[in-house]
Design a protein around this motif. Structure first.
Motif, PDB file in Angstrom:
ATOM      1  N   ALA A 154       5.063  64.951 -51.115  1.00 54.92           N
ATOM      2  CA  ALA A 154       4.093  65.558 -52.012  1.00 54.92           C
ATOM      3  C   ALA A 154       3.844  66.989 -51.546  1.00 54.92           C
ATOM      4  O   ALA A 154       3.919  67.280 -50.344  1.00 54.92           O
ATOM      5  CB  ALA A 154       2.783  64.781 -51.996  1.00 54.92           C
ATOM      6  N   ILE A 155       3.573  67.851 -52.495  1.00 56.79           N
ATOM      7  CA  ILE A 155       3.280  69.242 -52.182  1.00 56.79           C
ATOM      8  C   ILE A 155       1.931  69.613 -52.778  1.00 56.79           C
ATOM      9  O   ILE A 155       1.640  69.259 -53.936  1.00 56.79           O
ATOM     10  CB  ILE A 155       4.354  70.202 -52.735  1.00 56.79           C
ATOM     11  CG1 ILE A 155       5.717  69.898 -52.102  1.00 56.79           C
ATOM     12  CG2 ILE A 155       3.952  71.658 -52.465  1.00 56.79           C
ATOM     13  CD1 ILE A 155       5.811  70.180 -50.613  1.00 56.79           C
ATOM     14  N   GLY A 156       1.161  70.307 -51.996  1.00 54.40           N
ATOM     15  CA  GLY A 156      -0.145  70.719 -52.475  1.00 54.40           C
ATOM     16  C   GLY A 156      -0.342  72.217 -52.340  1.00 54.40           C
ATOM     17  O   GLY A 156       0.233  72.852 -51.456  1.00 54.40           O
ATOM     18  N   TRP A 157      -1.158  72.743 -53.238  1.00 55.89           N
ATOM     19  CA  TRP A 157      -1.635  74.114 -53.136  1.00 55.89           C
ATOM     20  C   TRP A 157      -3.128  74.064 -52.812  1.00 55.89           C
ATOM     21  O   TRP A 157      -3.891  73.379 -53.498  1.00 55.89           O
ATOM     22  CB  TRP A 157      -1.418  74.883 -54.436  1.00 55.89           C
ATOM     23  CG  TRP A 157      -0.013  75.337 -54.628  1.00 55.89           C
ATOM     24  CD1 TRP A 157       0.968  74.725 -55.339  1.00 55.89           C
ATOM     25  CD2 TRP A 157       0.576  76.529 -54.083  1.00 55.89           C
ATOM     26  NE1 TRP A 157       2.133  75.452 -55.283  1.00 55.89           N
ATOM     27  CE2 TRP A 157       1.920  76.571 -54.517  1.00 55.89           C
ATOM     28  CE3 TRP A 157       0.100  77.566 -53.276  1.00 55.89           C
ATOM     29  CZ2 TRP A 157       2.786  77.603 -54.167  1.00 55.89           C
ATOM     30  CZ3 TRP A 157       0.960  78.582 -52.935  1.00 55.89           C
ATOM     31  CH2 TRP A 157       2.295  78.606 -53.375  1.00 55.89           C
ATOM     32  N   PHE A 158      -3.498  74.784 -51.781  1.00 58.83           N
ATOM     33  CA  PHE A 158      -4.880  74.829 -51.329  1.00 58.83           C
ATOM     34  C   PHE A 158      -5.308  76.298 -51.278  1.00 58.83           C
ATOM     35  O   PHE A 158      -4.467  77.193 -51.260  1.00 58.83           O
ATOM     36  CB  PHE A 158      -5.004  74.201 -49.938  1.00 58.83           C
ATOM     37  CG  PHE A 158      -4.640  72.743 -49.907  1.00 58.83           C
ATOM     38  CD1 PHE A 158      -3.299  72.365 -49.822  1.00 58.83           C
ATOM     39  CD2 PHE A 158      -5.605  71.759 -49.963  1.00 58.83           C
ATOM     40  CE1 PHE A 158      -2.944  71.019 -49.808  1.00 58.83           C
ATOM     41  CE2 PHE A 158      -5.276  70.418 -49.946  1.00 58.83           C
ATOM     42  CZ  PHE A 158      -3.936  70.050 -49.869  1.00 58.83           C
ATOM     43  N   ARG A 159      -6.616  76.508 -51.235  1.00 59.96           N
ATOM     44  CA  ARG A 159      -7.088  77.876 -51.100  1.00 59.96           C
ATOM     45  C   ARG A 159      -8.348  77.904 -50.247  1.00 59.96           C
ATOM     46  O   ARG A 159      -9.070  76.928 -50.163  1.00 59.96           O
ATOM     47  CB  ARG A 159      -7.361  78.515 -52.465  1.00 59.96           C
ATOM     48  CG  ARG A 159      -8.522  77.907 -53.240  1.00 59.96           C
ATOM     49  CD  ARG A 159      -8.605  78.520 -54.636  1.00 59.96           C
ATOM     50  NE  ARG A 159      -9.713  77.981 -55.409  1.00 59.96           N
ATOM     51  CZ  ARG A 159      -9.927  78.249 -56.700  1.00 59.96           C
ATOM     52  NH1 ARG A 159      -9.092  79.056 -57.355  1.00 59.96           N
ATOM     53  NH2 ARG A 159     -10.958  77.714 -57.331  1.00 59.96           N
ATOM     54  N   GLN A 160      -8.546  79.060 -49.630  1.00 57.23           N
ATOM     55  CA  GLN A 160      -9.736  79.248 -48.810  1.00 57.23           C
ATOM     56  C   GLN A 160     -10.266  80.653 -49.024  1.00 57.23           C
ATOM     57  O   GLN A 160      -9.563  81.634 -48.747  1.00 57.23           O
ATOM     58  CB  GLN A 160      -9.444  79.006 -47.330  1.00 57.23           C
ATOM     59  CG  GLN A 160     -10.697  79.004 -46.472  1.00 57.23           C
ATOM     60  CD  GLN A 160     -10.464  78.400 -45.104  1.00 57.23           C
ATOM     61  OE1 GLN A 160      -9.334  78.294 -44.625  1.00 57.23           O
ATOM     62  NE2 GLN A 160     -11.540  77.976 -44.452  1.00 57.23           N
ATOM     63  N   ALA A 161     -11.476  80.719 -49.527  1.00 56.25           N
ATOM     64  CA  ALA A 161     -12.145  82.002 -49.728  1.00 56.25           C
ATOM     65  C   ALA A 161     -13.010  82.301 -48.505  1.00 56.25           C
ATOM     66  O   ALA A 161     -13.399  81.380 -47.780  1.00 56.25           O
ATOM     67  CB  ALA A 161     -12.998  81.958 -50.989  1.00 56.25           C
ATOM     68  N   PRO A 162     -13.324  83.566 -48.272  1.00 60.92           N
ATOM     69  CA  PRO A 162     -14.155  83.918 -47.116  1.00 60.92           C
ATOM     70  C   PRO A 162     -15.472  83.158 -47.117  1.00 60.92           C
ATOM     71  O   PRO A 162     -16.174  83.109 -48.126  1.00 60.92           O
ATOM     72  CB  PRO A 162     -14.386  85.422 -47.299  1.00 60.92           C
ATOM     73  CG  PRO A 162     -13.210  85.882 -48.086  1.00 60.92           C
ATOM     74  CD  PRO A 162     -12.881  84.748 -49.019  1.00 60.92           C
ATOM     75  N   GLY A 163     -15.788  82.532 -45.989  1.00 57.03           N
ATOM     76  CA  GLY A 163     -17.037  81.810 -45.859  1.00 57.03           C
ATOM     77  C   GLY A 163     -17.070  80.452 -46.518  1.00 57.03           C
ATOM     78  O   GLY A 163     -18.115  79.797 -46.540  1.00 57.03           O
ATOM     79  N   LYS A 164     -15.950  80.030 -47.070  1.00 57.89           N
ATOM     80  CA  LYS A 164     -15.906  78.728 -47.758  1.00 57.89           C
ATOM     81  C   LYS A 164     -14.882  77.817 -47.107  1.00 57.89           C
ATOM     82  O   LYS A 164     -13.972  78.279 -46.406  1.00 57.89           O
ATOM     83  CB  LYS A 164     -15.576  78.918 -49.235  1.00 57.89           C
ATOM     84  CG  LYS A 164     -16.638  79.670 -50.016  1.00 57.89           C
ATOM     85  CD  LYS A 164     -16.313  79.690 -51.495  1.00 57.89           C
ATOM     86  CE  LYS A 164     -17.399  80.384 -52.289  1.00 57.89           C
ATOM     87  NZ  LYS A 164     -17.086  80.387 -53.752  1.00 57.89           N
ATOM     88  N   GLU A 165     -15.022  76.537 -47.351  1.00 54.62           N
ATOM     89  CA  GLU A 165     -14.065  75.576 -46.829  1.00 54.62           C
ATOM     90  C   GLU A 165     -12.777  75.606 -47.654  1.00 54.62           C
ATOM     91  O   GLU A 165     -12.772  75.993 -48.813  1.00 54.62           O
ATOM     92  CB  GLU A 165     -14.669  74.168 -46.862  1.00 54.62           C
ATOM     93  CG  GLU A 165     -15.829  73.973 -45.898  1.00 54.62           C
ATOM     94  CD  GLU A 165     -16.298  72.535 -45.854  1.00 54.62           C
ATOM     95  OE1 GLU A 165     -17.182  72.238 -45.028  1.00 54.62           O
ATOM     96  OE2 GLU A 165     -15.791  71.716 -46.631  1.00 54.62           O
TER      97      GLU A 165
END
Length: 125
Positions: free
Chosen positions: A33-44
């Motif tokens: 499985a492949i996932g795309w994740f993201r992380q913004a400043p100050g966020k999980e």
């Protein structure tokens, strides 16, 4: 050696589109499985979209449903994330990740143990 490399990020105006691509090597993409994740400043870190390895089950976060679309090409060893109608809240570092866990398509980051280095996406208002 498992390797995932993201490309396609950058700066775009609100309402615009970007297509991220995850190039994989060192493993058989069809088994993961492949996932795309993201992380913004100050966020999980959050799961944006994940796709199963076999029956094509796909998860989208509520915040991106109808705007983001994930696709995989096992022959080319790539997984793309088409992002449309981008909003400033989509600004983050985006990561692709691989997992052979049975429920990885549900997009929990703990199921993923192979990660790319990340790529910046910035959406200006």
């Amino acid at each position: 050696q498992v390797r995932l490399v993201e490309s396609g990020g950058g700066l775009v105006q609100s309402g615009g589109s970007l297509r991220l691509s995850c190039a994989t090597s060192g493993f058989s993409l069809g088994l993961y499985a492949i996932g795309w994740f993201r992380q913004a400043p100050g966020k999980e870190r959050e799961g944006v979209s994940c796709i199963d390895n076999s029956d094509g089950r796909i998860y989208y976060a509520d915040s991106v449903k109808g705007r983001f679309f994930i696709s995989r090409d096992n022959a080319k060893s790539t997984v793309d994330l088409e992002m449309k109608r981008l909003e400033p809240d989509d600004t983050a570092v985006y990561y692709c990740a691989a997992s052979n866990g049975p429920y990885a398509w549900r997009c929990g980051s703990g199921a993923y143990d192979n990660w790319g280095q990340g790529i910046q996406v910035t959406v200006s208002s």
